[in-house]
Design a protein around this motif. Sequence first.
Motif, PDB file in Angstrom:
ATOM      1  N   THR A  21     -61.291 -11.774  13.785  1.00 25.72           N
ATOM      2  CA  THR A  21     -61.460 -10.893  12.634  1.00 25.72           C
ATOM      3  C   THR A  21     -60.158 -10.828  11.848  1.00 25.72           C
ATOM      4  O   THR A  21     -59.124 -10.431  12.386  1.00 25.72           O
ATOM      5  CB  THR A  21     -61.857  -9.484  13.107  1.00 25.72           C
ATOM      6  OG1 THR A  21     -63.062  -9.571  13.856  1.00 25.72           O
ATOM      7  CG2 THR A  21     -62.067  -8.552  11.925  1.00 25.72           C
ATOM      8  N   ARG A  74     -57.332  -9.437   9.369  1.00 21.32           N
ATOM      9  CA  ARG A  74     -56.821  -8.113   9.030  1.00 21.32           C
ATOM     10  C   ARG A  74     -55.867  -8.238   7.844  1.00 21.32           C
ATOM     11  O   ARG A  74     -55.316  -9.310   7.601  1.00 21.32           O
ATOM     12  CB  ARG A  74     -56.053  -7.508  10.211  1.00 21.32           C
ATOM     13  CG  ARG A  74     -56.854  -7.424  11.493  1.00 21.32           C
ATOM     14  CD  ARG A  74     -57.665  -6.165  11.509  1.00 21.32           C
ATOM     15  NE  ARG A  74     -58.403  -6.087  12.760  1.00 21.32           N
ATOM     16  CZ  ARG A  74     -59.678  -5.806  12.845  1.00 21.32           C
ATOM     17  NH1 ARG A  74     -60.366  -5.575  11.763  1.00 21.32           N
ATOM     18  NH2 ARG A  74     -60.287  -5.741  13.999  1.00 21.32           N
ATOM     19  N   ARG A  75     -55.663  -7.134   7.150  1.00 23.69           N
ATOM     20  CA  ARG A  75     -54.663  -7.140   6.090  1.00 23.69           C
ATOM     21  C   ARG A  75     -53.317  -7.540   6.682  1.00 23.69           C
ATOM     22  O   ARG A  75     -52.949  -7.084   7.755  1.00 23.69           O
ATOM     23  CB  ARG A  75     -54.569  -5.777   5.443  1.00 23.69           C
ATOM     24  CG  ARG A  75     -55.764  -5.457   4.587  1.00 23.69           C
ATOM     25  CD  ARG A  75     -55.586  -4.118   3.943  1.00 23.69           C
ATOM     26  NE  ARG A  75     -56.706  -3.807   3.066  1.00 23.69           N
ATOM     27  CZ  ARG A  75     -56.968  -2.603   2.639  1.00 23.69           C
ATOM     28  NH1 ARG A  75     -56.219  -1.586   2.998  1.00 23.69           N
ATOM     29  NH2 ARG A  75     -57.995  -2.392   1.844  1.00 23.69           N
ATOM     30  N   ASP A 119     -51.616  -6.050   2.110  1.00 24.32           N
ATOM     31  CA  ASP A 119     -52.107  -4.682   1.980  1.00 24.32           C
ATOM     32  C   ASP A 119     -51.394  -4.053   0.793  1.00 24.32           C
ATOM     33  O   ASP A 119     -50.191  -4.235   0.656  1.00 24.32           O
ATOM     34  CB  ASP A 119     -51.788  -3.924   3.274  1.00 24.32           C
ATOM     35  CG  ASP A 119     -52.437  -2.568   3.336  1.00 24.32           C
ATOM     36  OD1 ASP A 119     -53.429  -2.350   2.636  1.00 24.32           O
ATOM     37  OD2 ASP A 119     -51.943  -1.715   4.097  1.00 24.32           O
TER      38      ASP A 119
END
Length: 175
Positions: free
Chosen positions: A38, A40-41, A66
């Motif tokens: 997965t 992620r930022r 982000d």
Amino acid sequence: MRYYVAFYRGRGTMADRIVRHATRSPFSHCELIRTDVTPRRGDTVECISASGRDNGVRIKSITLEDPKWDIYAVPWAPDDAWDRAAAHLGQPYELWSMILSQLFNFRRHSRDRWFCSELIAHALGLNMPHAKSPGDLLRDIDDHTDTYKLVLSRMTATRRGAQDVDEDEDLTAAT
């Protein structure tokens, strides 16, 4: 492999602001991600999309800074989604048909030119990919994901019900 779509909400360039304004969306760009983990930022991931900055359809490693990127899972994506997008590598970017389709319901498609959300909608097998802005694509992803989860829960409940029936039959036969 699992699929995700990252949506760009960073300030960006004047073109990003025009796209956001024309499409009435907080997003001006999107990228298809195929990965085993997965994302992620802050992660750097391999993406495929059509980009005006890169002059068309390309594969590129992008750091999902982000708060510039929002990432959404696409659990229902067809296994060949990446290949469907990659089949158009090198084809040019098409900004104006996307803007015109949003402003004036232009809804035209050039078969050899792509914009980001159109390419990803095509790769995911969605209807009318040429009519999808990044915001429209996200709404379709959310709708399809809700339907996918509903179907999975009903299938699970049906399997449980069938197992309960089988267990009841086993108990009846044993007595």
